[in-house]
Write a protein that holds these residues in place. Structure first.
Motif, PDB file in Angstrom:
ATOM      1  N   ARG A  40      26.066  17.226 -41.133  1.00 41.29           N
ATOM      2  CA  ARG A  40      26.872  16.833 -39.961  1.00 41.29           C
ATOM      3  C   ARG A  40      27.007  17.951 -38.953  1.00 41.29           C
ATOM      4  NH1 ARG A  40      30.562  14.601 -43.523  1.00 41.29           N
ATOM      5  NH2 ARG A  40      32.005  16.347 -43.324  1.00 41.29           N
ATOM      6  N   CYS A  41      26.989  19.189 -39.427  1.00 43.15           N
ATOM      7  CA  CYS A  41      27.391  20.322 -38.587  1.00 43.15           C
ATOM      8  C   CYS A  41      26.245  21.220 -38.136  1.00 43.15           C
ATOM      9  CB  CYS A  41      28.452  21.134 -39.325  1.00 43.15           C
ATOM     10  SG  CYS A  41      29.961  20.193 -39.623  1.00 43.15           S
ATOM     11  N   ASP A  96      35.259  22.179 -40.751  1.00 43.89           N
ATOM     12  CA  ASP A  96      35.236  20.798 -41.243  1.00 43.89           C
ATOM     13  C   ASP A  96      36.182  20.669 -42.446  1.00 43.89           C
ATOM     14  OD1 ASP A  96      34.235  18.478 -42.888  1.00 43.89           O
ATOM     15  OD2 ASP A  96      32.882  18.310 -41.166  1.00 43.89           O
TER      16      ASP A  96
END
Length: 138
Positions: A40-41, A96
């Motif tokens: 995701r990052c 996160d």
């Protein structure tokens, strides 16, 4: 090929843990939680380089008194490598909330007082395919 950011981290296990149990914790408990965060990052690649003490001892013994005798030999349990496009991507995964979950038991396993972190740029020159890249006049 573009130059990428490489973040590395060495980890020593806590002394009451075995190397095998430590690696099992990373692979079976930490990584299943961490990998989705990385994806995701913006983490492009994550590699875990396991460095068992027996292999290091054998390497050191094989070097003997002559060849590279002055070198020191790493004694940490693993070397972690993150490849990113930008330094800013580090803050993304560290912030996160799922990252916090992935490391919530870290203090039980990792001797964080001995961890060593480094950051810089990685430029490939020889690929696994055998292709030579980024070398002028070759």
């Amino acid at each position: 090929m573009a130059t990428r950011v490489k973040l590395t981290l060495t980890h020593y296990r806590r002394p009451e843990r075995t190397h095998e149990a430590f690696m099992k914790w990373i692979i079976e408990e930490h990584l299943p939680l961490a990998i989705p965060v990385f994806k995701r990052c913006g983490v492009l690649n994550y590699s875990l380089f396991e460095t068992p003490a027996a292999m290091n001892a054998e390497l050191k013994a094989g070097m003997g008194d002559g060849y590279r005798a002055a070198w020191d030999y790493a004694d940490f349990d693993c070397f972690i490598e993150y490849t990113l496009n930008d330094v800013k991507d580090i803050g993304g995964f560290l912030a996160d909330p799922d990252w916090a979950k992935s490391v919530e038991h870290q203090e039980e396993w990792v001797d964080t007082s001995r961890a060593l972190m480094s950051i810089g740029y990685i430029t490939p020159y020889l690929l696994e395919s055998g292709e030579i890249v980024n070398v002028p006049n070759l």
